[in-house]
Enzyme design. Structure first.
Site, PDB file in Angstrom:
ATOM      1  N   ARG A 148      58.455  26.307  37.516  1.00 33.83           N
ATOM      2  CA  ARG A 148      57.995  28.019  38.375  1.00 33.83           C
ATOM      3  C   ARG A 148      59.184  28.078  39.676  1.00 33.83           C
ATOM      4  O   ARG A 148      59.397  27.343  40.396  1.00 33.83           O
ATOM      5  CB  ARG A 148      56.748  27.503  39.199  1.00 33.83           C
ATOM      6  CG  ARG A 148      56.014  28.619  39.164  1.00 33.83           C
ATOM      7  CD  ARG A 148      54.292  28.312  40.017  1.00 33.83           C
ATOM      8  NE  ARG A 148      54.976  28.226  41.801  1.00 33.83           N
ATOM      9  CZ  ARG A 148      53.737  28.200  42.399  1.00 33.83           C
ATOM     10  NH1 ARG A 148      52.724  28.338  42.184  1.00 33.83           N
ATOM     11  NH2 ARG A 148      53.925  27.801  43.525  1.00 33.83           N
ATOM     12  N   TYR A 160      54.203  34.679  48.389  1.00 34.31           N
ATOM     13  CA  TYR A 160      53.289  33.674  47.761  1.00 34.31           C
ATOM     14  C   TYR A 160      54.565  32.364  47.074  1.00 34.31           C
ATOM     15  O   TYR A 160      55.697  32.795  46.281  1.00 34.31           O
ATOM     16  CB  TYR A 160      52.305  33.996  46.977  1.00 34.31           C
ATOM     17  CG  TYR A 160      51.890  32.434  45.820  1.00 34.31           C
ATOM     18  CD1 TYR A 160      52.799  32.055  44.742  1.00 34.31           C
ATOM     19  CD2 TYR A 160      51.514  31.598  46.965  1.00 34.31           C
ATOM     20  CE1 TYR A 160      52.429  30.668  44.391  1.00 34.31           C
ATOM     21  CE2 TYR A 160      51.154  30.828  46.265  1.00 34.31           C
ATOM     22  CZ  TYR A 160      51.443  29.884  45.062  1.00 34.31           C
ATOM     23  OH  TYR A 160      51.471  28.318  44.737  1.00 34.31           O
ATOM     24  N   ASP A 210      54.137  32.542  39.180  1.00 37.43           N
ATOM     25  CA  ASP A 210      53.223  32.534  39.804  1.00 37.43           C
ATOM     26  C   ASP A 210      53.130  34.104  40.733  1.00 37.43           C
ATOM     27  O   ASP A 210      53.885  34.477  41.880  1.00 37.43           O
ATOM     28  CB  ASP A 210      52.588  31.762  40.683  1.00 37.43           C
ATOM     29  CG  ASP A 210      50.677  32.116  41.202  1.00 37.43           C
ATOM     30  OD1 ASP A 210      50.104  31.234  41.330  1.00 37.43           O
ATOM     31  OD2 ASP A 210      50.632  33.161  40.913  1.00 37.43           O
ATOM     32  N   HIS A 212      50.294  35.483  42.275  1.00 32.67           N
ATOM     33  CA  HIS A 212      48.615  35.680  42.293  1.00 32.67           C
ATOM     34  C   HIS A 212      48.429  37.434  42.904  1.00 32.67           C
ATOM     35  O   HIS A 212      47.459  37.211  44.027  1.00 32.67           O
ATOM     36  CB  HIS A 212      50.417  35.011  44.297  1.00 32.67           C
ATOM     37  CG  HIS A 212      49.062  34.001  44.320  1.00 32.67           C
ATOM     38  ND1 HIS A 212      48.512  33.845  45.306  1.00 32.67           N
ATOM     39  CD2 HIS A 212      49.088  32.454  43.759  1.00 32.67           C
ATOM     40  CE1 HIS A 212      47.684  32.868  46.431  1.00 32.67           C
ATOM     41  NE2 HIS A 212      47.760  31.889  45.072  1.00 32.67           N
ATOM     42  N   GLU A 236      51.893  34.521  35.961  1.00 33.87           N
ATOM     43  CA  GLU A 236      50.537  34.270  36.343  1.00 33.87           C
ATOM     44  C   GLU A 236      50.199  34.822  37.481  1.00 33.87           C
ATOM     45  O   GLU A 236      50.694  35.541  37.828  1.00 33.87           O
ATOM     46  CB  GLU A 236      50.852  32.757  37.093  1.00 33.87           C
ATOM     47  CG  GLU A 236      49.197  31.880  37.488  1.00 33.87           C
ATOM     48  CD  GLU A 236      49.891  30.745  38.187  1.00 33.87           C
ATOM     49  OE1 GLU A 236      50.960  30.083  37.825  1.00 33.87           O
ATOM     50  OE2 GLU A 236      48.651  30.197  39.308  1.00 33.87           O
ATOM     51  N   GLU A 262      42.642  29.893  37.647  1.00 34.08           N
ATOM     52  CA  GLU A 262      42.726  29.138  39.070  1.00 34.08           C
ATOM     53  C   GLU A 262      41.548  29.043  39.699  1.00 34.08           C
ATOM     54  O   GLU A 262      41.030  27.816  40.194  1.00 34.08           O
ATOM     55  CB  GLU A 262      43.586  28.744  39.877  1.00 34.08           C
ATOM     56  CG  GLU A 262      44.285  29.695  40.878  1.00 34.08           C
ATOM     57  CD  GLU A 262      45.380  29.789  41.028  1.00 34.08           C
ATOM     58  OE1 GLU A 262      46.675  29.035  40.339  1.00 34.08           O
ATOM     59  OE2 GLU A 262      45.326  29.726  42.519  1.00 34.08           O
ATOM     60  N   ARG A 283      43.355  28.604  33.130  1.00 32.17           N
ATOM     61  CA  ARG A 283      44.348  27.716  34.575  1.00 32.17           C
ATOM     62  C   ARG A 283      43.149  27.670  34.878  1.00 32.17           C
ATOM     63  O   ARG A 283      42.829  26.649  35.930  1.00 32.17           O
ATOM     64  CB  ARG A 283      44.903  28.561  35.850  1.00 32.17           C
ATOM     65  CG  ARG A 283      46.155  29.419  34.559  1.00 32.17           C
ATOM     66  CD  ARG A 283      47.140  28.803  35.644  1.00 32.17           C
ATOM     67  NE  ARG A 283      47.152  28.387  36.783  1.00 32.17           N
ATOM     68  CZ  ARG A 283      48.252  27.635  37.644  1.00 32.17           C
ATOM     69  NH1 ARG A 283      47.966  26.531  36.484  1.00 32.17           N
ATOM     70  NH2 ARG A 283      48.000  27.726  39.099  1.00 32.17           N
ATOM     71  N   GLU A 339      50.109  21.652  35.581  1.00 33.87           N
ATOM     72  CA  GLU A 339      50.393  21.934  37.203  1.00 33.87           C
ATOM     73  C   GLU A 339      50.911  21.069  37.974  1.00 33.87           C
ATOM     74  O   GLU A 339      49.970  19.857  37.862  1.00 33.87           O
ATOM     75  CB  GLU A 339      49.349  23.366  38.003  1.00 33.87           C
ATOM     76  CG  GLU A 339      50.832  22.977  39.753  1.00 33.87           C
ATOM     77  CD  GLU A 339      49.572  24.655  39.912  1.00 33.87           C
ATOM     78  OE1 GLU A 339      49.223  25.085  39.507  1.00 33.87           O
ATOM     79  OE2 GLU A 339      50.861  24.814  41.053  1.00 33.87           O
ATOM     80  N   TRP A 402      45.549  37.779  48.839  1.00 36.79           N
ATOM     81  CA  TRP A 402      46.291  37.266  48.978  1.00 36.79           C
ATOM     82  C   TRP A 402      47.632  35.854  48.099  1.00 36.79           C
ATOM     83  O   TRP A 402      46.369  35.861  47.069  1.00 36.79           O
ATOM     84  CB  TRP A 402      46.115  35.920  50.258  1.00 36.79           C
ATOM     85  CG  TRP A 402      47.012  35.039  50.250  1.00 36.79           C
ATOM     86  CD1 TRP A 402      48.804  35.261  51.202  1.00 36.79           C
ATOM     87  CD2 TRP A 402      47.279  33.871  50.058  1.00 36.79           C
ATOM     88  NE1 TRP A 402      49.553  34.209  50.819  1.00 36.79           N
ATOM     89  CE2 TRP A 402      48.623  33.091  50.706  1.00 36.79           C
ATOM     90  CE3 TRP A 402      46.566  33.258  49.306  1.00 36.79           C
ATOM     91  CZ2 TRP A 402      49.288  31.845  49.779  1.00 36.79           C
ATOM     92  CZ3 TRP A 402      46.737  31.762  49.196  1.00 36.79           C
ATOM     93  CH2 TRP A 402      48.130  30.769  49.414  1.00 36.79           C
TER      94      TRP A 402
HETATM   95  C1  CS2 Z   1      48.952  28.124  43.645  1.00 39.99           C
HETATM   96  C2  CS2 Z   1      48.147  27.813  44.882  1.00 39.99           C
HETATM   97  O1  CS2 Z   1      49.172  26.411  42.401  1.00 39.99           O
HETATM   98  C3  CS2 Z   1      49.015  27.933  42.333  1.00 39.99           C
HETATM   99  O2  CS2 Z   1      49.202  28.227  41.022  1.00 39.99           O
HETATM  100  O3  CS2 Z   1      48.430  30.168  43.196  1.00 39.99           O
HETATM  101  O4  CS2 Z   1      48.940  27.703  45.072  1.00 39.99           O
HETATM  102  C4  CS2 Z   1      47.374  28.541  44.648  1.00 39.99           C
HETATM  103  O5  CS2 Z   1      47.767  29.830  46.115  1.00 39.99           O
HETATM  104  C5  CS2 Z   1      46.445  27.495  46.672  1.00 39.99           C
HETATM  105  O6  CS2 Z   1      46.196  26.171  45.302  1.00 39.99           O
HETATM  106  C6  CS2 Z   1      45.617  28.447  47.017  1.00 39.99           C
HETATM  107  O7  CS2 Z   1      44.738  27.199  48.000  1.00 39.99           O
HETATM  108 MG    MG Z   2      48.564  30.003  41.056  1.00 39.43          MG
END
Ligand code: CS2
Ligand code: MG
Length: 402
Positions: A148, A160, A210, A212, A236, A262, A283, A339, A402
């Protein structure tokens, strides 16, 4: 018939906060479940300790499916990250116990391995494109076949995914850090640095990115189209997914593969995304989507619609849930990728996991159960240390995703 005699909630902070559930039976067999919810850990610890643990004592640990529905339907109040993370911890611990009682690794309880190695992706990042390229080279040297890429964006200091220490950890502040976000700056920078990655390293590895949750569906469709020639493995979380149908617009705009989920905690969070094929990868994770029992349902639904798996696996998911993920990843026919962020060395002092990294893949333990243990004495040396994830704000000061 064995019964559950003890269920212990272990809160520890070796490098970062984790919540772990240990269930022990009258036969002296114990199993572990991850109950970590980054930034809201004590909510899950209390849900388990104050409301679920009293219900477990005396029950049959072998009846995993019954336990899942007893805790899901029996609570009356359904879904949500706290409830489903708590149920996930009980479920995962019971699968661990069942494997130990049977003398089998959990993947054999789930029908046996469809693959030996579980393809994983690493996380390259940089405060500049040059730093990102150096980090990409480092992960390629480590043998990763999927990486990534995230880089800082001038004008958006809160971008991010940029690692500042040896281990990436976004929940680093005693109160939420307020990070500025600029969509315009991001849309100018991300295609440029991702293009630089392909120009410098070519196409013989999977490249992931990502977003995010930061764009509107229109902006996400525009970005996906601009990235098509870079052949991303996935884009993502392009837009927040509460409105599942908004992904139709992204889908119509671009062929760049889409990954989401996620933050999902039940099959209903992604039912439309999957059945309308609005995404390519789901995810959802063992720890936040109701455990092995429920995540397997999500993966089985996804298989019918050619959606592959790509479970979350950041460092705020403990080695217990990563171990469980690898057992499930090993068995599902529609596995995509897992991941993997290597945990902090302090974390590895407390959690003894026996998965192994080789040539860009993780190999789950063949020991009975999940193949992971927690050293409770070591855990007691790391008291809880409240930390919050950042809060995003647009350049006009209003709160953003965020
Ligand atoms: C992120 C994470 O891993 C990812 O794809 O989106 O770092 C996420 O921000 C954290 O797990 C939040 O606790
Ligand atoms: Mg993520």
């Amino acid at each position: 018939m064995a019964t559950i005699t003890q269920a212990k909630v272990i809160v520890t902070s070796p490098g970062r906060n984790f919540v772990t559930l240990r269930i022990t039976t009258s036969d002296g067999v114990s199993g572990l479940g991850d109950a970590t919810l980054n930034g809201r850990e004590l909510a899950v610890a209390s849900y388990l300790r104050d409301h679920v643990v009293p219900l477990l004592i005396g029950r049959d640990p072998a009846r995993i499916e019954d336990m899942w529905h007893y805790l899901y339907k029996g609570a009356y109040w359904r879904r949500g990250p706290v409830t489903m993370t708590a149920i996930a911890a009980v479920d995962t611990a019971l699968w661990d116990i069942k494997g130990k009682v049977a003398g089998m690794p959990v993947y054999d309880l789930l029908g046996g391995r469809a693959r030996d190695g579980v393809l994983v992706y690493g996380h390259a990042s940089g405060s500049s494109t040059a730093e990102l390229l150096d980090d990409i080279a480092r992960f390629r040297d480590l043998g990763y076949r999927a990486i990534r890429a995230q880089a800082a964006v001038p004008g958006a200091p809160g971008t991010y995914g940029v690692r500042h220490d040896a281990v990436y950890e976004p929940a680093a502040a005693a109160l939420p850090e307020e990070q500025t976000w600029s969509t315009e700056a991001y849309l100018a920078a991300a295609p440029a640095y991702l293009t630089a990655v392909r120009e410098n390293f070519g196409f013989d590895f999977h490249l992931l990115h990502d977003v995010h949750h930061r764009l509107t569906p229109t902006e996400a469709g525009h970005l996906g189209r601009r990235l098509e020639d870079l052949r991303l493995f996935w884009m993502e979380d392009p837009t927040p997914a509460e409105l599942q149908e908004s992904y139709r617009q992204i889908r119509q705009a671009t062929t760049t593969p889409i990954a989401v989920g996620e933050v999902f905690n039940t099959i209903w969070d992604c039912q439309q995304l999957i059945t309308e094929r609005l995404i390519d990868y789901i995810r959802a994770s063992v720890v936040h989507a109701g455990g092995i029992t429920h995540l397997r349902r999500i993966f089985n639904l996804a298989e019918l619609y050619h959606v592959r798996t790509g479970s979350h696996g950041a460092t705020d998911l403990s080695p217990v849930s990563l171990s469980a993920a690898l057992h499930l990843d090993s068995t599902v026919p529609n596995f995509g990728i897992q991941e993997y962020m290597e945990h902090d060395p302090l974390t590895q002092q407390v959690f003894r996991a026996s998965y192994a990294f080789r040539e860009g893949a993780l190999y789950p333990s063949s020991a009975p159960g999940l193949g992971v243990e927690i050293d409770e004495e070591a855990a007691s040396r790391f008291p809880y240390d409240r930390k919050y994830l950042p809060v995003g704000r647009r350049t006009d000061g209003s709160v953003h995703d965020w």
